[in-house]
Scaffold this active site. Structure first.
Site, PDB file in Angstrom:
ATOM      1  N   ASP A  45       0.834  -1.204   0.000  1.00 50.89           N
ATOM      2  CA  ASP A  45       0.000   0.000   0.000  1.00 50.89           C
ATOM      3  C   ASP A  45       0.869   1.254   0.000  1.00 50.89           C
ATOM      4  OD1 ASP A  45       0.856  -0.135   2.626  1.00 50.89           O
ATOM      5  OD2 ASP A  45      -1.147  -0.227   3.515  1.00 50.89           O
ATOM      6  N   ASP A  84      -0.646  -6.267   0.086  1.00 45.91           N
ATOM      7  CA  ASP A  84      -1.174  -5.645   1.300  1.00 45.91           C
ATOM      8  C   ASP A  84      -2.692  -5.617   1.290  1.00 45.91           C
ATOM      9  OD1 ASP A  84       0.910  -4.928   3.029  1.00 45.91           O
ATOM     10  OD2 ASP A  84       1.387  -3.126   1.880  1.00 45.91           O
ATOM     11  N   LYS A 112      -0.689  -9.479   3.288  1.00 44.99           N
ATOM     12  CA  LYS A 112       0.016  -8.900   4.435  1.00 44.99           C
ATOM     13  C   LYS A 112      -0.924  -7.971   5.185  1.00 44.99           C
ATOM     14  CE  LYS A 112       3.420  -5.792   4.004  1.00 44.99           C
ATOM     15  NZ  LYS A 112       2.923  -4.636   4.828  1.00 44.99           N
ATOM     16  N   GLU A 181       9.294  -3.722  10.825  1.00 47.53           N
ATOM     17  CA  GLU A 181       9.693  -2.420  10.275  1.00 47.53           C
ATOM     18  C   GLU A 181      10.116  -1.454  11.371  1.00 47.53           C
ATOM     19  OE1 GLU A 181       8.059   1.143   7.312  1.00 47.53           O
ATOM     20  OE2 GLU A 181       6.935  -0.744   7.486  1.00 47.53           O
TER      21      GLU A 181
END
Length: 264
Positions: A45, A84, A112, A181
């Site tokens: 995204d 995503d 995801k 992340e």
């Protein structure tokens, strides 16, 4: 070419072979990546910012993801393709399944989703219905308004323990991959070692099983703020194909990400 699968990445983890992954949004780049042997791609995204020019990922729709997934799949028919589920596309397990079905039909091998233990029932529902799931913890961009910006997550004992707990919960629920992340290297190491599933890092040091970069960051075509963890491989090579090969080689050897790309 033999298809790349989740089992391929599981084998990499077991054999302690680092692997590179990258975002892709169109046919031409997907084809180029596949031709160079970069066979794990994410229709992220992040396209909301890199392709559509928004300030965040929040405006991206399931239809946007499906459109780009179809294009990437045409370019890389044998890649392991993650997609995503965007903001508010998985507020309930039922909604998640409906939207996951859309992107899987478009060509994704796996979806995801961002979030921790609150997603356990969603992960179970998806995996029980043959939709493989990749979790995403740490700096989850869809939560930018909660975090108050794009900041490192998991610093301090309480925060790091919570992320480890989230990771274990997602794995127990059936997640087969995890993206970490913008977390401290020390936490990334704890989580990677604690999980049986492969962990893919971005801004998490070189201790994870794999790495991912937004392709625009890897080629130095991102406008505005450049993340600390990003490296412009095109600047060093002057050629996109050579840049892809160098990115893969540096990930596989552990050279990238270096200390200058990492958080503590």
């Amino acid at each position: 070419m033999k298809p790349t699968t989740i089992a391929s990445l599981q084998k990499c983890k077991q054999e302690k072979k680092r692997f590179a992954t990258i975002t892709a949004y169109d046919y031409s780049f997907a084809k180029l990546f596949a031709e160079e042997g970069l066979n794990v791609m994410l229709v992220g995204d992040s396209l909301g910012m890199t392709v559509q020019g928004h300030e965040s990922t929040l405006p991206v729709t399931v239809e946007d993801i499906a459109y780009h997934t179809t294009a990437v799949r045409r370019g890389a028919p044998n890649c392991l393709l993650l997609a995503d589920l965007p903001f508010m596309a998985y507020a309930t397990p039922e909604q998640a399944f409906e939207n996951a079905a859309t992107v899987m039909r478009a060509g994704a091998n796996m979806v995801k989703i961002e979030g921790g233990e609150w997603l356990v029932e969603t992960v179970k529902m998806l995996t029980e219905r043959a939709v493989p799931v990749c979790g995403h913890l740490g700096l989850t961009p869809q939560s930018v308004n909660i975090f108050g910006g794009y900041k490192v997550q998991g610093r301090g004992d309480e925060a790091s323990d919570r992320l480890l707990s989230d990771a274990l919960a997602l794995e127990a629920a059936g997640a087969q991959l995890l993206v970490l992340e913008c977390v401290p290297v020390e936490l990334a190491k704890r989580i990677t070692e604690a999980l049986a599933i492969p962990v893919i890092g971005i801004g998490a040091g070189n201790v994870t099983d794999g790495q991912i970069l937004v392709m625009h960051d890897a080629f130095g075509i991102t406008g505005g703020h450049i993340p600390k963890f990003a490296k412009n491989f095109l600047a060093e090579t002057g050629d996109i194909r050579a840049a892809v090969r160098q990115y893969m080689a540096e990930v596989e050897s552990g050279v990238y990400p270096g200390e200058e790309h990492s958080f503590h």
